[in-house]
Scaffold this motif. Sequence first.
Motif, PDB file in Angstrom:
ATOM      1  N   GLY A  10      45.070  35.660  41.485  1.00  0.00           N
ATOM      2  CA  GLY A  10      44.115  34.951  40.627  1.00  0.00           C
ATOM      3  C   GLY A  10      44.733  33.707  40.013  1.00  0.00           C
ATOM      4  O   GLY A  10      45.899  33.374  40.267  1.00  0.00           O
ATOM      5  N   ILE A  12      45.628  32.864  36.778  1.00  0.00           N
ATOM      6  CA  ILE A  12      46.798  33.008  35.897  1.00  0.00           C
ATOM      7  C   ILE A  12      47.896  33.820  36.590  1.00  0.00           C
ATOM      8  O   ILE A  12      49.080  33.465  36.529  1.00  0.00           O
ATOM      9  CB  ILE A  12      46.403  33.671  34.555  1.00  0.00           C
ATOM     10  CG1 ILE A  12      45.340  32.830  33.846  1.00  0.00           C
ATOM     11  CG2 ILE A  12      47.628  33.844  33.664  1.00  0.00           C
ATOM     12  CD1 ILE A  12      44.783  33.462  32.583  1.00  0.00           C
ATOM     13  N   ASP A  32      46.746  43.050  44.500  1.00  0.00           N
ATOM     14  CA  ASP A  32      45.474  42.356  44.277  1.00  0.00           C
ATOM     15  C   ASP A  32      44.459  42.836  45.315  1.00  0.00           C
ATOM     16  O   ASP A  32      44.784  42.993  46.491  1.00  0.00           O
ATOM     17  CB  ASP A  32      45.685  40.842  44.388  1.00  0.00           C
ATOM     18  CG  ASP A  32      44.557  40.048  43.759  1.00  0.00           C
ATOM     19  OD1 ASP A  32      44.822  39.326  42.775  1.00  0.00           O
ATOM     20  OD2 ASP A  32      43.402  40.144  44.246  1.00  0.00           O
ATOM     21  N   THR A  35      39.315  39.817  45.530  1.00  0.00           N
ATOM     22  CA  THR A  35      37.882  39.598  45.337  1.00  0.00           C
ATOM     23  C   THR A  35      37.622  38.112  45.613  1.00  0.00           C
ATOM     24  O   THR A  35      38.537  37.374  45.989  1.00  0.00           O
ATOM     25  CB  THR A  35      37.461  39.890  43.885  1.00  0.00           C
ATOM     26  OG1 THR A  35      38.105  38.929  43.034  1.00  0.00           O
ATOM     27  CG2 THR A  35      37.843  41.300  43.460  1.00  0.00           C
ATOM     28  N   ASP A  58      43.021  47.902  45.410  1.00  0.00           N
ATOM     29  CA  ASP A  58      42.060  47.897  44.304  1.00  0.00           C
ATOM     30  C   ASP A  58      42.631  48.753  43.170  1.00  0.00           C
ATOM     31  O   ASP A  58      43.048  49.893  43.423  1.00  0.00           O
ATOM     32  CB  ASP A  58      40.742  48.498  44.840  1.00  0.00           C
ATOM     33  CG  ASP A  58      39.615  48.481  43.818  1.00  0.00           C
ATOM     34  OD1 ASP A  58      39.899  48.348  42.613  1.00  0.00           O
ATOM     35  OD2 ASP A  58      38.457  48.619  44.251  1.00  0.00           O
ATOM     36  N   ILE A  59      42.657  48.227  41.945  1.00  0.00           N
ATOM     37  CA  ILE A  59      43.226  49.025  40.843  1.00  0.00           C
ATOM     38  C   ILE A  59      42.376  50.263  40.523  1.00  0.00           C
ATOM     39  O   ILE A  59      42.806  51.128  39.761  1.00  0.00           O
ATOM     40  CB  ILE A  59      43.456  48.214  39.542  1.00  0.00           C
ATOM     41  CG1 ILE A  59      42.161  47.558  39.045  1.00  0.00           C
ATOM     42  CG2 ILE A  59      44.566  47.193  39.700  1.00  0.00           C
ATOM     43  CD1 ILE A  59      42.243  47.086  37.598  1.00  0.00           C
ATOM     44  N   SER A  84      36.634  38.230  35.563  1.00  0.00           N
ATOM     45  CA  SER A  84      36.974  37.351  34.441  1.00  0.00           C
ATOM     46  C   SER A  84      35.934  36.296  34.087  1.00  0.00           C
ATOM     47  O   SER A  84      36.172  35.515  33.174  1.00  0.00           O
ATOM     48  CB  SER A  84      38.297  36.639  34.762  1.00  0.00           C
ATOM     49  OG  SER A  84      38.099  35.679  35.788  1.00  0.00           O
ATOM     50  N   TYR A 159      31.732  40.747  29.600  1.00  0.00           N
ATOM     51  CA  TYR A 159      33.135  40.473  29.945  1.00  0.00           C
ATOM     52  C   TYR A 159      34.054  40.792  28.765  1.00  0.00           C
ATOM     53  O   TYR A 159      34.993  41.578  28.885  1.00  0.00           O
ATOM     54  CB  TYR A 159      33.311  39.000  30.351  1.00  0.00           C
ATOM     55  CG  TYR A 159      34.747  38.537  30.323  1.00  0.00           C
ATOM     56  CD1 TYR A 159      35.692  39.071  31.193  1.00  0.00           C
ATOM     57  CD2 TYR A 159      35.178  37.574  29.397  1.00  0.00           C
ATOM     58  CE1 TYR A 159      37.025  38.670  31.152  1.00  0.00           C
ATOM     59  CE2 TYR A 159      36.498  37.162  29.363  1.00  0.00           C
ATOM     60  CZ  TYR A 159      37.421  37.712  30.244  1.00  0.00           C
ATOM     61  OH  TYR A 159      38.735  37.318  30.193  1.00  0.00           O
ATOM     62  N   LYS A 163      36.924  43.741  28.243  1.00  0.00           N
ATOM     63  CA  LYS A 163      38.337  43.456  27.962  1.00  0.00           C
ATOM     64  C   LYS A 163      38.755  44.124  26.647  1.00  0.00           C
ATOM     65  O   LYS A 163      39.854  44.663  26.534  1.00  0.00           O
ATOM     66  CB  LYS A 163      38.586  41.947  27.889  1.00  0.00           C
ATOM     67  CG  LYS A 163      38.477  41.212  29.217  1.00  0.00           C
ATOM     68  CD  LYS A 163      39.488  41.655  30.265  1.00  0.00           C
ATOM     69  CE  LYS A 163      40.904  41.280  29.922  1.00  0.00           C
ATOM     70  NZ  LYS A 163      41.842  41.574  31.045  1.00  0.00           N
ATOM     71  N   ASN A 189      42.476  29.086  29.610  1.00  0.00           N
ATOM     72  CA  ASN A 189      43.507  28.405  30.403  1.00  0.00           C
ATOM     73  C   ASN A 189      42.891  27.314  31.264  1.00  0.00           C
ATOM     74  O   ASN A 189      41.726  27.400  31.650  1.00  0.00           O
ATOM     75  CB  ASN A 189      44.177  29.405  31.345  1.00  0.00           C
ATOM     76  CG  ASN A 189      45.163  30.323  30.659  1.00  0.00           C
ATOM     77  OD1 ASN A 189      46.219  30.615  31.180  1.00  0.00           O
ATOM     78  ND2 ASN A 189      44.838  30.805  29.467  1.00  0.00           N
TER      79      ASN A 189
HETATM   80  N1  LIG Z   1      41.257  32.282  32.748  1.00  0.00           N
HETATM   81  C1  LIG Z   1      41.319  32.299  31.431  1.00  0.00           C
HETATM   82  O1  LIG Z   1      41.118  31.261  30.780  1.00  0.00           O
HETATM   83  C2  LIG Z   1      41.691  33.575  30.703  1.00  0.00           C
HETATM   84  C3  LIG Z   1      41.773  33.497  29.319  1.00  0.00           C
HETATM   85  C4  LIG Z   1      42.153  34.652  28.628  1.00  0.00           C
HETATM   86  C5  LIG Z   1      42.443  35.808  29.307  1.00  0.00           C
HETATM   87  N2  LIG Z   1      42.330  35.870  30.646  1.00  0.00           N
HETATM   88  C6  LIG Z   1      42.667  37.149  31.299  1.00  0.00           C
HETATM   89  O2  LIG Z   1      43.755  36.922  32.180  1.00  0.00           O
HETATM   90  C7  LIG Z   1      43.615  37.728  33.339  1.00  0.00           C
HETATM   91  C8  LIG Z   1      43.646  36.847  34.560  1.00  0.00           C
HETATM   92  O3  LIG Z   1      42.602  35.892  34.474  1.00  0.00           O
HETATM   93  P1  LIG Z   1      42.327  34.845  35.644  1.00  0.00           P
HETATM   94  O4  LIG Z   1      41.612  33.698  35.056  1.00  0.00           O
HETATM   95  O5  LIG Z   1      43.576  34.638  36.420  1.00  0.00           O
HETATM   96  O6  LIG Z   1      41.296  35.684  36.514  1.00  0.00           O
HETATM   97  P2  LIG Z   1      40.842  35.415  38.021  1.00  0.00           P
HETATM   98  O7  LIG Z   1      39.416  35.855  38.088  1.00  0.00           O
HETATM   99  O8  LIG Z   1      41.202  34.043  38.471  1.00  0.00           O
HETATM  100  O9  LIG Z   1      41.742  36.416  38.872  1.00  0.00           O
HETATM  101  C9  LIG Z   1      41.580  37.811  38.833  1.00  0.00           C
HETATM  102  C10 LIG Z   1      42.367  38.407  39.988  1.00  0.00           C
HETATM  103  O10 LIG Z   1      42.203  39.833  39.913  1.00  0.00           O
HETATM  104  C11 LIG Z   1      41.885  40.316  41.208  1.00  0.00           C
HETATM  105  N3  LIG Z   1      41.067  41.530  41.051  1.00  0.00           N
HETATM  106  C12 LIG Z   1      39.806  41.606  40.560  1.00  0.00           C
HETATM  107  N4  LIG Z   1      39.389  42.887  40.602  1.00  0.00           N
HETATM  108  C13 LIG Z   1      40.426  43.624  41.086  1.00  0.00           C
HETATM  109  C14 LIG Z   1      40.617  45.001  41.352  1.00  0.00           C
HETATM  110  N5  LIG Z   1      39.635  45.905  41.134  1.00  0.00           N
HETATM  111  N6  LIG Z   1      41.801  45.420  41.834  1.00  0.00           N
HETATM  112  C15 LIG Z   1      42.797  44.527  42.084  1.00  0.00           C
HETATM  113  N7  LIG Z   1      42.662  43.199  41.879  1.00  0.00           N
HETATM  114  C16 LIG Z   1      41.495  42.759  41.388  1.00  0.00           C
HETATM  115  C17 LIG Z   1      41.117  39.185  41.874  1.00  0.00           C
HETATM  116  O11 LIG Z   1      41.158  39.296  43.297  1.00  0.00           O
HETATM  117  C18 LIG Z   1      41.846  37.952  41.357  1.00  0.00           C
HETATM  118  O12 LIG Z   1      42.932  37.611  42.193  1.00  0.00           O
HETATM  119  C19 LIG Z   1      42.305  38.485  33.176  1.00  0.00           C
HETATM  120  O13 LIG Z   1      42.605  39.771  32.714  1.00  0.00           O
HETATM  121  C20 LIG Z   1      41.534  37.700  32.148  1.00  0.00           C
HETATM  122  O14 LIG Z   1      40.716  38.551  31.399  1.00  0.00           O
HETATM  123  C21 LIG Z   1      41.953  34.774  31.360  1.00  0.00           C
END
Ligand SMILES: NC(=O)c1ccc[n+]([C@@H]2O[C@H](COP(=O)([O-])OP(=O)(O)OC[C@H]3O[C@@H](n4cnc5c(N)ncnc54)[C@H](O)[C@@H]3O)[C@@H](O)[C@H]2O)c1
Length: 296
Positions: A10, A12, A32, A35, A58-59, A84, A159, A163, A189
């Motif tokens: 993903g 981050i 990962d 998705t 898948d988690i 997310s 969402y 969380k 981010n």
């Molecule tokens: N992007 C932001 O601005 C932001 C801000 C605060 C917190 N967060 C948190 O940081 C974390 C990462 O965010 P992000 O923006 O990188 O999200 P993202 O949606 O870009 O990436 C999520 C990743 O998780 C994987 N995934 C989803 N469901 C899954 C499952 N069941 N099993 C295994 N993998 C799975 C997806 O394939 C993807 O690679 C999240 O927990 C999000 O809540 C994000």
Amino acid sequence: MKLLITGGAGFIGSAVIRYLIQHTSHHVINLDKLTYAGNLNSLIEVAQDPRYLFEQVDICDQAELERVFSEHQPDAVMHLAAESHVDRSIDGPAAFIQTNIVGTSKLLEVARTYWQALNAERKAAFRFHHISTDEVYGDLEGPEGLFSEQTPYAPSSPYSASKASSDHLVRAWHRTYGLPVVLTNCSNNYGPYHFPEKLIPLIILNALESKPLPVYGKGEQIRDWLFVEDHARALYAVLSAGKIGETYNIGGHNEKQNIEVVHTICDLLQEVVPPRFCTKSWLASNGRCTLRIPSP
Ligand SMILES: NC(=O)c1ccc[n+]([C@@H]2O[C@H](COP(=O)([O-])OP(=O)(O)OC[C@H]3O[C@@H](n4cnc5c(N)ncnc54)[C@H](O)[C@@H]3O)[C@@H](O)[C@H]2O)c1
């Protein structure tokens, strides 16, 4: 150390993995599901490194999680896998409940069983780092109203509620079973490999294609913006030096109304796109702003 990163494909998670491979000597297992949000291209710079390994899992799949823990024997987990996107959670909350709540509970259970069987030294050093969002606190009121770790939870979307629920589960696994956890809640981010449905890349791409710029209402919502690579460094600092059971908020001290962000992007595009694209006109109707950049 061997670090198990969930959601490493993903936005981050991939920044965290790039940081770990490029700036530390740790080994990384990227777990990962891939998705729609997972993008292995974001890891091209590090994918050939012998310290990097990918598991498509898948988690929510407990048996597969058990296999990964048993095969790779991680020293710590950084849990970023999640659904997310707020808008998607409004259209279809079930996937958010499944991955963010049920998936986190499965990961916690597998991690707990694994951790309990470690020898004393590895058990003491083990960490479960849960990565969460400041959206669990509700909406930012303005520059004076910053969130702190003591701010009461007030999630407002499926969402953020999912969380918040996962945060509570992680704390419960610490208090009930002693699992050595740390939690971080970060603000919005931005940076490389951001999925194009999120505000900043969406506005840039739409503006470049002369499409309407989607802004909710008058765009007065305030978000704090954090560069994703700074976030990755902060996460590693918390994993390395954070106190067990503690929550750390990570922010950029960079609060902006969404409409300010949109204006800034448009001003920057004025500078960076060739002059023939630079005739800008704003139309505000029904709360939507439209930037028109004429086609060549
Ligand atoms: N992007 C932001 O601005 C932001 C801000 C605060 C917190 N967060 C948190 O940081 C974390 C990462 O965010 P992000 O923006 O990188 O999200 P993202 O949606 O870009 O990436 C999520 C990743 O998780 C994987 N995934 C989803 N469901 C899954 C499952 N069941 N099993 C295994 N993998 C799975 C997806 O394939 C993807 O690679 C999240 O927990 C999000 O809540 C994000």
